[in-house]
Design a protein around this motif. Structure first.
Motif, PDB file in Angstrom:
ATOM      1  N   ALA A  41       0.820  -1.223   0.000  1.00 28.89           N
ATOM      2  CA  ALA A  41       0.000   0.000   0.000  1.00 28.89           C
ATOM      3  C   ALA A  41       0.851   1.269   0.000  1.00 28.89           C
ATOM      4  O   ALA A  41       0.405   2.314  -0.482  1.00 28.89           O
ATOM      5  CB  ALA A  41      -0.926   0.008   1.207  1.00 28.89           C
ATOM      6  N   THR A  42       2.073   1.173   0.498  1.00 22.31           N
ATOM      7  CA  THR A  42       2.955   2.346   0.523  1.00 22.31           C
ATOM      8  C   THR A  42       3.808   2.450  -0.730  1.00 22.31           C
ATOM      9  O   THR A  42       4.719   3.280  -0.794  1.00 22.31           O
ATOM     10  CB  THR A  42       3.852   2.331   1.777  1.00 22.31           C
ATOM     11  OG1 THR A  42       4.636   1.138   1.784  1.00 22.31           O
ATOM     12  CG2 THR A  42       3.025   2.437   3.040  1.00 22.31           C
ATOM     13  N   GLY A  43       3.524   1.604  -1.715  1.00 27.71           N
ATOM     14  CA  GLY A  43       4.198   1.715  -3.001  1.00 27.71           C
ATOM     15  C   GLY A  43       5.487   0.933  -3.134  1.00 27.71           C
ATOM     16  O   GLY A  43       6.158   1.020  -4.149  1.00 27.71           O
ATOM     17  N   HIS A  44       5.838   0.156  -2.132  1.00 28.30           N
ATOM     18  CA  HIS A  44       7.053  -0.660  -2.225  1.00 28.30           C
ATOM     19  C   HIS A  44       6.754  -1.956  -2.973  1.00 28.30           C
ATOM     20  O   HIS A  44       5.609  -2.384  -3.074  1.00 28.30           O
ATOM     21  CB  HIS A  44       7.595  -0.956  -0.835  1.00 28.30           C
ATOM     22  CG  HIS A  44       8.085   0.272  -0.133  1.00 28.30           C
ATOM     23  ND1 HIS A  44       7.259   1.097   0.588  1.00 28.30           N
ATOM     24  CD2 HIS A  44       9.318   0.820  -0.079  1.00 28.30           C
ATOM     25  CE1 HIS A  44       7.950   2.102   1.083  1.00 28.30           C
ATOM     26  NE2 HIS A  44       9.213   1.963   0.692  1.00 28.30           N
ATOM     27  N   THR A  45       7.794  -2.571  -3.454  1.00 26.33           N
ATOM     28  CA  THR A  45       7.644  -3.789  -4.241  1.00 26.33           C
ATOM     29  C   THR A  45       7.337  -4.991  -3.358  1.00 26.33           C
ATOM     30  O   THR A  45       8.017  -5.249  -2.375  1.00 26.33           O
ATOM     31  CB  THR A  45       8.937  -4.071  -5.035  1.00 26.33           C
ATOM     32  OG1 THR A  45       9.229  -2.937  -5.844  1.00 26.33           O
ATOM     33  CG2 THR A  45       8.776  -5.299  -5.905  1.00 26.33           C
ATOM     34  N   VAL A  46       6.281  -5.701  -3.746  1.00 25.02           N
ATOM     35  CA  VAL A  46       5.914  -6.969  -3.118  1.00 25.02           C
ATOM     36  C   VAL A  46       5.725  -7.953  -4.258  1.00 25.02           C
ATOM     37  O   VAL A  46       4.860  -7.761  -5.111  1.00 25.02           O
ATOM     38  CB  VAL A  46       4.621  -6.832  -2.283  1.00 25.02           C
ATOM     39  CG1 VAL A  46       4.214  -8.175  -1.722  1.00 25.02           C
ATOM     40  CG2 VAL A  46       4.805  -5.815  -1.166  1.00 25.02           C
ATOM     41  N   ASN A  47       6.551  -9.004  -4.277  1.00 19.91           N
ATOM     42  CA  ASN A  47       6.465  -9.946  -5.393  1.00 19.91           C
ATOM     43  C   ASN A  47       5.370 -10.997  -5.171  1.00 19.91           C
ATOM     44  O   ASN A  47       4.801 -11.123  -4.087  1.00 19.91           O
ATOM     45  CB  ASN A  47       7.835 -10.587  -5.679  1.00 19.91           C
ATOM     46  CG  ASN A  47       8.343 -11.435  -4.531  1.00 19.91           C
ATOM     47  OD1 ASN A  47       7.582 -12.017  -3.776  1.00 19.91           O
ATOM     48  ND2 ASN A  47       9.667 -11.521  -4.407  1.00 19.91           N
ATOM     49  N   THR A  48       5.087 -11.744  -6.201  1.00 25.56           N
ATOM     50  CA  THR A  48       4.029 -12.752  -6.158  1.00 25.56           C
ATOM     51  C   THR A  48       4.303 -13.805  -5.093  1.00 25.56           C
ATOM     52  O   THR A  48       3.386 -14.234  -4.388  1.00 25.56           O
ATOM     53  CB  THR A  48       3.884 -13.420  -7.543  1.00 25.56           C
ATOM     54  OG1 THR A  48       3.633 -12.407  -8.515  1.00 25.56           O
ATOM     55  CG2 THR A  48       2.758 -14.428  -7.556  1.00 25.56           C
ATOM     56  N   PHE A  49       5.552 -14.224  -4.962  1.00 22.43           N
ATOM     57  CA  PHE A  49       5.918 -15.203  -3.944  1.00 22.43           C
ATOM     58  C   PHE A  49       5.493 -14.725  -2.564  1.00 22.43           C
ATOM     59  O   PHE A  49       4.920 -15.485  -1.770  1.00 22.43           O
ATOM     60  CB  PHE A  49       7.432 -15.460  -3.975  1.00 22.43           C
ATOM     61  CG  PHE A  49       7.923 -16.249  -2.795  1.00 22.43           C
ATOM     62  CD1 PHE A  49       7.792 -17.627  -2.765  1.00 22.43           C
ATOM     63  CD2 PHE A  49       8.498 -15.613  -1.709  1.00 22.43           C
ATOM     64  CE1 PHE A  49       8.232 -18.356  -1.671  1.00 22.43           C
ATOM     65  CE2 PHE A  49       8.953 -16.332  -0.615  1.00 22.43           C
ATOM     66  CZ  PHE A  49       8.807 -17.701  -0.600  1.00 22.43           C
ATOM     67  N   MET A  50       5.773 -13.461  -2.253  1.00 18.98           N
ATOM     68  CA  MET A  50       5.439 -12.920  -0.939  1.00 18.98           C
ATOM     69  C   MET A  50       3.923 -12.906  -0.730  1.00 18.98           C
ATOM     70  O   MET A  50       3.439 -13.260   0.352  1.00 18.98           O
ATOM     71  CB  MET A  50       6.020 -11.507  -0.785  1.00 18.98           C
ATOM     72  CG  MET A  50       7.542 -11.502  -0.723  1.00 18.98           C
ATOM     73  SD  MET A  50       8.269  -9.861  -0.923  1.00 18.98           S
ATOM     74  CE  MET A  50       7.647  -9.017   0.508  1.00 18.98           C
ATOM     75  N   TRP A  51       3.171 -12.524  -1.739  1.00 19.39           N
ATOM     76  CA  TRP A  51       1.718 -12.512  -1.623  1.00 19.39           C
ATOM     77  C   TRP A  51       1.162 -13.915  -1.394  1.00 19.39           C
ATOM     78  O   TRP A  51       0.338 -14.131  -0.501  1.00 19.39           O
ATOM     79  CB  TRP A  51       1.072 -11.926  -2.875  1.00 19.39           C
ATOM     80  CG  TRP A  51       1.027 -10.446  -2.897  1.00 19.39           C
ATOM     81  CD1 TRP A  51       1.710  -9.618  -3.745  1.00 19.39           C
ATOM     82  CD2 TRP A  51       0.266  -9.583  -2.045  1.00 19.39           C
ATOM     83  NE1 TRP A  51       1.417  -8.306  -3.467  1.00 19.39           N
ATOM     84  CE2 TRP A  51       0.525  -8.252  -2.421  1.00 19.39           C
ATOM     85  CE3 TRP A  51      -0.615  -9.804  -0.987  1.00 19.39           C
ATOM     86  CZ2 TRP A  51      -0.060  -7.157  -1.792  1.00 19.39           C
ATOM     87  CZ3 TRP A  51      -1.194  -8.712  -0.359  1.00 19.39           C
ATOM     88  CH2 TRP A  51      -0.919  -7.417  -0.763  1.00 19.39           C
ATOM     89  N   VAL A  52       1.604 -14.841  -2.207  1.00 16.79           N
ATOM     90  CA  VAL A  52       1.083 -16.216  -2.103  1.00 16.79           C
ATOM     91  C   VAL A  52       1.407 -16.805  -0.740  1.00 16.79           C
ATOM     92  O   VAL A  52       0.541 -17.359  -0.055  1.00 16.79           O
ATOM     93  CB  VAL A  52       1.630 -17.102  -3.249  1.00 16.79           C
ATOM     94  CG1 VAL A  52       1.303 -18.560  -3.016  1.00 16.79           C
ATOM     95  CG2 VAL A  52       1.078 -16.626  -4.580  1.00 16.79           C
ATOM     96  N   ARG A  53       2.637 -16.673  -0.327  1.00 18.26           N
ATOM     97  CA  ARG A  53       3.034 -17.237   0.962  1.00 18.26           C
ATOM     98  C   ARG A  53       2.322 -16.537   2.111  1.00 18.26           C
ATOM     99  O   ARG A  53       1.887 -17.176   3.056  1.00 18.26           O
ATOM    100  CB  ARG A  53       4.553 -17.156   1.129  1.00 18.26           C
ATOM    101  CG  ARG A  53       4.997 -17.442   2.512  1.00 18.26           C
ATOM    102  CD  ARG A  53       5.768 -18.649   2.877  1.00 18.26           C
ATOM    103  NE  ARG A  53       6.666 -19.339   2.086  1.00 18.26           N
ATOM    104  CZ  ARG A  53       7.969 -19.421   2.324  1.00 18.26           C
ATOM    105  NH1 ARG A  53       8.527 -18.714   3.266  1.00 18.26           N
ATOM    106  NH2 ARG A  53       8.708 -20.204   1.606  1.00 18.26           N
TER     107      ARG A  53
END
Length: 138
Positions: A41-53
Motif C-alpha cells: 500500500a505504501t508503493g514498495h515492491t511486493v512480489n508474487t511469492f510474498m503474496w502467495v506465501r
C-alpha cells in the motif's frame, strides 16, 4: 478412515501447548500478511511469492488447528500429520527464504519468526506423553 485411540489425560494436556503454539503461529502469519499489505500500500515492491506465501500460511495455521483438535479427540492420523508437518514446515519455509532473490531479508526474518512456534510443536509431538497416547501402529 480415522484411527481413534483412547487418549489419555496427559496427552490432552500435552496437546494444549501445541494448540497454543499453532494459534500463535497463525497470529504471527496474519501479522506478516498485514505487513505485506502495508508495504504494498505504501508503493514498495511486493512480489508474487510474498503474496502467495503471506496468504497461504495463515490458512495452513487453520488446518493445523483443526488437525490438532482431531488429534485431541483421539485421531492418530491427525496426530501423525501434525507431527510430520511440524518438522517439514520450518525446514521448507526457512529453506526457500534462504534462496537469494526470492524475498527481501525483512520478509525472510518475519517468516523465520513465524515458524518458531511450529518448531515447538515438533518437539511437543515427540514428547513422552504424546508418544504414549499415540503409539506407533504395527
Amino acid at each position: 478412515m480415522t484411527t481413534k485411540t483412547n487418549t489419555r489425560p496427559e496427552a490432552l494436556k500435552a496437546l494444549a501447548p501445541a494448540r497454543l503454539s499453532i494459534a500463535l503461529y497463525g497470529a504471527l502469519s496474519g501479522a506478516v500478511l498485514l505487513a505485506v499489505i502495508a508495504v504494498a500500500a505504501t508503493g514498495h515492491t511486493v512480489n508474487t511469492f510474498m503474496w502467495v506465501r503471506a496468504v497461504l500460511l495463515p490458512v495452513i495455521a487453520y488446518v493445523l488447528l483443526r488437525l490438532t483438535a482431531a488429534a485431541a479427540a483421539g485421531s492418530r492420523r491427525a496426530f501423525e500429520r501434525v507431527s510430520t508437518l511440524a518438522v517439514i514446515m520450518p525446514v521448507a519455509i526457512i529453506g526457500v527464504d534462504l534462496i537469494p532473490g526470492v524475498c527481501p531479508p525483512w520478509y525472510a526474518a518475519a517468516q523465520a519468526l513465524c515458524v518458531l512456534p511450529v518448531i515447538r510443536v515438533a518437539f511437543l509431538t515427540r514428547g513422552a506423553a504424546l508418544k504414549a497416547a499415540f503409539p506407533k501402529a504395527g
